[in-house]
Write an enzyme that holds these catalytic residues in place. Sequence first.
Site, PDB file in Angstrom:
ATOM      1  N   GLU A 182       1.018  40.742  -6.423  1.00 38.38           N
ATOM      2  CA  GLU A 182       0.482  41.410  -5.237  1.00 38.38           C
ATOM      3  C   GLU A 182       1.423  42.547  -4.825  1.00 38.38           C
ATOM      4  O   GLU A 182       2.613  42.314  -4.617  1.00 38.38           O
ATOM      5  CB  GLU A 182       0.322  40.388  -4.103  1.00 38.38           C
ATOM      6  CG  GLU A 182      -0.751  39.355  -4.424  1.00 38.38           C
ATOM      7  CD  GLU A 182      -0.568  38.022  -3.691  1.00 38.38           C
ATOM      8  OE1 GLU A 182       0.144  37.980  -2.682  1.00 38.38           O
ATOM      9  OE2 GLU A 182      -1.143  37.015  -4.166  1.00 38.38           O
ATOM     10  N   SER A 213      -4.433  36.477  -5.067  1.00 35.27           N
ATOM     11  CA  SER A 213      -4.879  35.196  -5.592  1.00 35.27           C
ATOM     12  C   SER A 213      -3.768  34.649  -6.465  1.00 35.27           C
ATOM     13  O   SER A 213      -3.596  35.056  -7.614  1.00 35.27           O
ATOM     14  CB  SER A 213      -6.159  35.383  -6.422  1.00 35.27           C
ATOM     15  OG  SER A 213      -6.466  34.171  -7.092  1.00 35.27           O
ATOM     16  N   GLU A 214      -2.984  33.746  -5.898  1.00 33.82           N
ATOM     17  CA  GLU A 214      -1.841  33.217  -6.652  1.00 33.82           C
ATOM     18  C   GLU A 214      -2.328  32.373  -7.823  1.00 33.82           C
ATOM     19  O   GLU A 214      -1.719  32.381  -8.891  1.00 33.82           O
ATOM     20  CB  GLU A 214      -0.928  32.415  -5.723  1.00 33.82           C
ATOM     21  CG  GLU A 214      -0.244  33.270  -4.656  1.00 33.82           C
ATOM     22  CD  GLU A 214      -1.167  33.685  -3.521  1.00 33.82           C
ATOM     23  OE1 GLU A 214      -2.243  33.052  -3.366  1.00 33.82           O
ATOM     24  OE2 GLU A 214      -0.832  34.635  -2.794  1.00 33.82           O
ATOM     25  N   GLN A 250       4.502  36.813  -4.054  1.00 35.95           N
ATOM     26  CA  GLN A 250       5.150  37.621  -3.013  1.00 35.95           C
ATOM     27  C   GLN A 250       6.207  36.858  -2.206  1.00 35.95           C
ATOM     28  O   GLN A 250       7.257  37.402  -1.867  1.00 35.95           O
ATOM     29  CB  GLN A 250       4.076  38.178  -2.089  1.00 35.95           C
ATOM     30  CG  GLN A 250       4.529  39.352  -1.277  1.00 35.95           C
ATOM     31  CD  GLN A 250       3.352  40.169  -0.804  1.00 35.95           C
ATOM     32  OE1 GLN A 250       2.649  39.767   0.112  1.00 35.95           O
ATOM     33  NE2 GLN A 250       3.116  41.308  -1.418  1.00 35.95           N
ATOM     34  N   ALA A 301       7.770  32.602  -2.048  1.00 31.64           N
ATOM     35  CA  ALA A 301       7.622  31.262  -2.626  1.00 31.64           C
ATOM     36  C   ALA A 301       6.630  30.444  -1.803  1.00 31.64           C
ATOM     37  O   ALA A 301       5.903  29.620  -2.340  1.00 31.64           O
ATOM     38  CB  ALA A 301       8.978  30.565  -2.686  1.00 31.64           C
ATOM     39  N   TYR A 321       3.934  31.314  -0.742  1.00 27.62           N
ATOM     40  CA  TYR A 321       2.550  31.661  -1.104  1.00 27.62           C
ATOM     41  C   TYR A 321       2.135  31.078  -2.452  1.00 27.62           C
ATOM     42  O   TYR A 321       1.032  31.295  -2.923  1.00 27.62           O
ATOM     43  CB  TYR A 321       2.381  33.186  -1.206  1.00 27.62           C
ATOM     44  CG  TYR A 321       2.564  33.969   0.056  1.00 27.62           C
ATOM     45  CD1 TYR A 321       2.732  33.356   1.290  1.00 27.62           C
ATOM     46  CD2 TYR A 321       2.549  35.369   0.026  1.00 27.62           C
ATOM     47  CE1 TYR A 321       2.910  34.104   2.449  1.00 27.62           C
ATOM     48  CE2 TYR A 321       2.716  36.122   1.176  1.00 27.62           C
ATOM     49  CZ  TYR A 321       2.911  35.484   2.374  1.00 27.62           C
ATOM     50  OH  TYR A 321       3.072  36.238   3.504  1.00 27.62           O
ATOM     51  N   HIS A 326       7.371  32.224   5.432  1.00 27.27           N
ATOM     52  CA  HIS A 326       8.141  33.196   4.643  1.00 27.27           C
ATOM     53  C   HIS A 326       9.590  32.739   4.514  1.00 27.27           C
ATOM     54  O   HIS A 326      10.491  33.559   4.375  1.00 27.27           O
ATOM     55  CB  HIS A 326       8.126  34.581   5.297  1.00 27.27           C
ATOM     56  CG  HIS A 326       6.766  35.112   5.607  1.00 27.27           C
ATOM     57  ND1 HIS A 326       6.065  34.753   6.732  1.00 27.27           N
ATOM     58  CD2 HIS A 326       5.969  35.957   4.934  1.00 27.27           C
ATOM     59  CE1 HIS A 326       4.899  35.367   6.735  1.00 27.27           C
ATOM     60  NE2 HIS A 326       4.801  36.093   5.657  1.00 27.27           N
TER      61      HIS A 326
END
Lengths: 338, 415
Positions: A29, A59-60, A82, A84, A86, A129
Amino acid sequence: MPRMTMIEAIRSAMDVAMERDPRVVVFGEDAGYFGGVFRCTQGLQKKYGKHRCFDAPISESGIIGTAIGMAAYGLRPCVEIQFADYMFPGYDQLTQEAARIRYRSAGDFTVPMVARMPTGGGIFGGQTHSQSPETLFAHIPGLKTVIPSNPYDAKGLLIAAIEDDDPVIFLEPKRLYNGPFDGHHDRPVTPWKSHELGEVPAGHFTEPLGRAAIRREGRDVTILAYGTMVFVALAAAEETGVDAEVIDLRTLVPLDLETIEESVKKTGRCVVVHEAPKTCGFGAELLALVSERCFYHLEAPATRVAGYDTPYPHAHEWHYFPGPKRVGSALKAVMENV
Amino acid sequence: MKDAPDQPHVAPTLFVPEPQCRPGDKPDFTGLVFPRAGDARRPPIDARAEDIHDLAYSLIRVLDDHGKAVGPWAGSLSDEEALAGLRDMLKTRAYDARMLLAQRQGKTSFYMLSLGEEAIACAFSKALRPGDMNFPTYRQQGLLISSGYPILDMMNQCYSNAKDPVKGRQLPVMYSSKAHGFFTISGNLATQFVQAVGWAMASAIAGDSKIAAGWIGDGSTAENDFHSALVFASTYKAPVILNIVNNQWAISTFEGVARGRAPTFAARGIGFGIPSLRVDGNDYFAVNAAARWAADRARAGHGPTLIEFVTYRGGAHSTSDDPSAYRPKEEFAEWPLGDPIERLKAYLIARKLWSEERHVQARAEIETEMVQLQKEAEKNGTLHLGPNPSPKTMFEDVYKEMPPHLVRQRQEAGV
């Protein structure tokens, strides 16, 4: 030798890998044109073209799943998640697929891929985050888990990870991107440019996966740390005057058990430090191994300093973060337990 | 197996989409073709999905270039409601500006503007009733502001101060208010979209008339949860409105990366058999009319509606982002659907309900109100200078009852 931040070193690793091997592709991303929200992939699209470095949809599971397909084809994808935090939509693909494809096909198919992701707190990122999910990977048979603490290692380990024939999780402690943060959040951080570990060869080199580094030699207690906690541990040793041996694990799986065992047998004491929550954190595994291997050498109970078993809070970041004060208290405690 | 017919060898090449413009380019929206205001038809609320496919490719617009509300979707708002809508949008924009400044001054860690998108949340909320539930993303602050949630509490949240309703646990803008129909925001994308469907299914299970509204950005429609939401909503005819806010940019990634080769995001609903509308998101009237249509439909038991609101993200993704690195600075000013505030203002002036003078005055009043509220919020504390909630609250609400290991950790922490 050039001096690099950790971001520059990670970028340089991908640059070198892409230059040497046309099978290496990079995507994630915002990782294409913009070069990633932390700018780790900046310039790679321009240099290697859109087919080798591009933006992925958000879309991980898609990022990891397509990387698996590409790796199965014969490419060497090095993808960026982007944060960890996520990675969870991609966790199924990583842990149930990438990790086991070699095993379930008896080596017929393999997944030489790297999933890079920034990890850890210290930037007021709140609960989505800031997390440190290393244990969720280290627990999975078939995955290798790497977590560097400095630019030199970041580059050497990332090239080794890309060249590795198995899936590698590459966790980047985001609080260390720009300097060796020691947990003193009220003081300016030394930039990597003026730190010896900011000296990074410009070209190709590797640091082997599975080998720890002793950051500080000492006689009294062994501190096992990785990522952000390495410099916190060093600060705690200096500030308490405890002659600690600080071991930077660098890779959790495979683990350099020999270095750990030798050190703990020498010092007779062990403190494990990690930012992730305490319960079932990687410290639990380390203490179990220390107990199995070094029990009769221990002069005090081996112990842990870890994040609390709560989500990572926003306002209370520095209460949550296991800083040098908490690590220092643990050092003093194991020293008093003579 | 039959031999493949002889044909010239053409190898596939990877197609990587690119936006029309990058920094330094002159903004170019010629690729976007928008129908005129009033052109889109308005079907009955029990329309079958397969009979209204055209509305997923069109654009429902009401306010024209001359400040007139035209066509079959006009007429959903009284003069008073339109005036209130303008005020809600002005407040949202002024609130955003204050909090952006506060972040720049170091009073908090982070902020996210809804600049240019105010009409969507502000006009949508007017179609909901007390008890309905939004499952928002981080850019729907207008839902709270337009439904009367105290702005002081929003500021307290952004400052993580002693009066922060979520006790300093969340990033700024991650509000939560059950009383105002606003589900707690997650920083992880798309998760809320399918939760909205579950909430709506529960309302149907309970035989209730409450409806849910899920919110998602264009970029996050790529996540699995988006597709799960559509399957469940379609299968169980859930009383839910599934809103996609297409503001053209997902951080640095233009909307085409998530959309792929489909012409619109609204068209995603077609394969799932969900009636799908594409709406001018900068048109307060069109947003409200589409929202009412979908809400009436859900309440009447006709099931879900997917709505794509077309707009433009006027500001950076967040205070951590610098859009000048990936898109032309002038794009926002040249966005062909204009500014939602200016468009509603033009309508009100054309109807002689408003004037430039009153607009200037209203803005000044709102600014004064925001400054006042901000002072009050700062008395309750700011992120770094405090006071913040007591550190001991960090250990609360992990579970209903604090288990022994957390009690121990709290004691060890000495808080």
